[in-house]
Scaffold this active site. Structure first.
Site, PDB file in Angstrom:
ATOM      1  N   LYS A 137      38.941 -14.719  11.205  1.00 25.79           N
ATOM      2  CA  LYS A 137      37.763 -14.864  12.064  1.00 25.79           C
ATOM      3  C   LYS A 137      38.001 -15.961  13.088  1.00 25.79           C
ATOM      4  O   LYS A 137      38.519 -17.035  12.753  1.00 25.79           O
ATOM      5  CB  LYS A 137      36.537 -15.178  11.208  1.00 25.79           C
ATOM      6  CG  LYS A 137      35.228 -15.243  11.979  1.00 25.79           C
ATOM      7  CD  LYS A 137      34.061 -15.489  11.031  1.00 25.79           C
ATOM      8  CE  LYS A 137      32.731 -15.574  11.765  1.00 25.79           C
ATOM      9  NZ  LYS A 137      31.591 -15.752  10.841  1.00 25.79           N
ATOM     10  N   SER A 155      26.481 -13.855   6.942  1.00 24.63           N
ATOM     11  CA  SER A 155      27.522 -13.380   7.853  1.00 24.63           C
ATOM     12  C   SER A 155      28.746 -12.759   7.194  1.00 24.63           C
ATOM     13  O   SER A 155      29.644 -12.294   7.884  1.00 24.63           O
ATOM     14  CB  SER A 155      27.979 -14.527   8.769  1.00 24.63           C
ATOM     15  OG  SER A 155      26.931 -14.925   9.613  1.00 24.63           O
ATOM     16  N   SER A 166      27.823 -12.816  11.455  1.00 26.55           N
ATOM     17  CA  SER A 166      28.656 -13.143  12.595  1.00 26.55           C
ATOM     18  C   SER A 166      30.110 -12.691  12.448  1.00 26.55           C
ATOM     19  O   SER A 166      30.885 -12.741  13.414  1.00 26.55           O
ATOM     20  CB  SER A 166      28.626 -14.657  12.827  1.00 26.55           C
ATOM     21  OG  SER A 166      29.131 -15.345  11.676  1.00 26.55           O
TER      22      SER A 166
END
Length: 412
Positions: free
Chosen positions: A62, A155, A131
């Site tokens: 990420k 998330s 996210s």
């Protein structure tokens, strides 16, 4: 989807070289990502170790997690092209196991609420969640066998549910967050995404250096499961309710004892106060960006930080005390139950790309710091998932209970 355990079996049996395994991933990314938009940067000539328990496993990182070989841009133009000098601790650990940190996956800006450009692989008109948008979508699209995300509200679990992949938000601080952009230091937690529960169990056991996490029999033979609707968080959609009911029936078919669980009022109070803790810390974690680049902050995060300026230390301290009180009561809950079964999300992924969905069924458990697993529930249409939660530090038990339900669901 690409299975980590299947890839490693082929490599161990000599049917696939680690370099070939990584090349397969590169080919899948080249073919599929132009439509999905899950990858923001990639190593075109990666070093592929021949040895190690994760040799040949390409990993998505990420893009709020530092990598020395790829930029870390945090979904924001403020950090466009920014190149860290060192890997985050979690990336260094992956390298030591032989894994290849191949790509950075799309994130919402600073892991906030503003959507990334990524689409849901199952229907491009729907959000993949956030996210950890690119992380979930890349695994779901068969582009990666393993990927890293983070969770401050929902998330990890929510995008995993929307994209139909297995994922675990680990116990708070089981995995190191050194080198990960902070949003809330009391909440931010790393998580793993994979094709199945055995995949993420194997990966977590290796990364955390805790082999017991990967034991298939870590769940009690007759697990005591609390079926929790989290009424204080509102109603779920009928499809989500049916998926939860199916998972409960599968758990019973696997030998579990499933009992309705209504949480004491302390948990509703803690749930309400999660945003105060999150935003009070976010205004400090993002203080430089707010002071120097307020105009570059996106449409949701900017006003969120504006409002956070009015929060007081007294409000924050009171919220922390309520959270601590709820954590103490949760120990009593887990005296009666081995795991909690609840919603991963209010329903299927919402249509449109202007929202990442609602984290209301996730944020309490992030605040409690306990391990949470998303288990996809098979069915028609966009994916649905359920959430399995265990006592703090019992990540292996959460995964084992999820594995038993996964197996029962597969049997029909």
């Amino acid at each position: 989807m690409l299975s980590l355990t299947e890839l490693r079996t082929r490599i161990n049996e000599g049917r696939l070289a680690p370099r070939q395994a990584v090349a397969e991933v590169q080919a899948a990314i080249a073919e599929r990502d132009p439509i999905i938009g899950a990858i923001v940067s990639s190593d075109p000539e990666p070093i592929v170790p021949e040895e190690g328990p994760l040799a040949g496993i390409a990993v998505g990182i990420k893009d709020i997690i530092d990598t020395a070989h790829l930029p870390t841009q945090m979904g924001s133009p403020i950090y466009r092209g920014w190149q860290p000098r060192a890997d985050a601790a979690i990336v260094s650990r992956l390298r030591s196991l032989g894994a290849v940190p191949l790509v950075k996956t799309a994130t919402t800006a600073f892991a906030g609420l503003d959507p990334a450009a990524t689409v849901n692989p199952h229907d491009h008109g729907h959000t993949p969640g956030g996210s950890s948008s690119g992380t979930a979508a890349a695994v779901a699209a068969g582009m990666l066998p393993l990927a890293l995300g983070t969770q401050t509200g929902g998330s990890v679990i929510r995008p995993a549910a929307f994209c139909g992949v297995a994922a675990i938000k680990a116990s708070f601080r089981l995995l190191p967050t050194v080198g990960v952009k902070t949003f809330s230091w009391a909440l931010d937690t790393l998580g793993l995404f994979g094709a199945s529960i055995p995949d993420i169990a194997r990966a977590l056991a290796l990364i955390a250096d805790r082999p017991e996490i990967d034991l298939a029999d870590d769940a009690p033979r007759a697990s005591r499961i609390g079926l929790c609707l989290q009424g204080f968080a509102g109603e779920a959609d009928p499809d989500a309710a049916e998926a939860l009911s199916r998972a409960a029936r599968a758990a019973e078919a696997a030998g579990a004892i499933v009992t309705d669980l209504t949480l004491p009022d302390a948990f509703a109070r803690a749930w309400e106060l999660h945003p105060i803790i999150q935003d009070f810390e976010a205004r400090q974690a993002l203080a430089w960006e707010y002071a120097n680049h307020r105009e570059a902050l996106p449409i949701l995060l900017g006003p969120q930080l504006d409002r956070a300026q009015a929060l007081t230390a007294a409000q924050y301290d009171a919220a922390r005390r309520e959270a601590h009180h709820a954590r103490r009561q949760l120990k009593d809950v887990f005296g009666e139950f081995d795991a909690i079964l609840t919603y991963s999300a209010p329903g299927r992924a919402p249509r449109g790309l202007t929202s990442t969905g609602d984290a209301r069924f996730n944020r309490l458990w992030t605040l409690m710091g306990v391990p949470c697993v998303n288990l996809p529930v098979p069915g028609d249409g966009l994916p649905l998932g359920v959430q399995i939660i265990a006592r703090f530090g019992r990540d292996g038990q959460a995964l084992a209970v999820a594995r038993s339900i996964e197996t029962a669901l597969a049997r029909g």
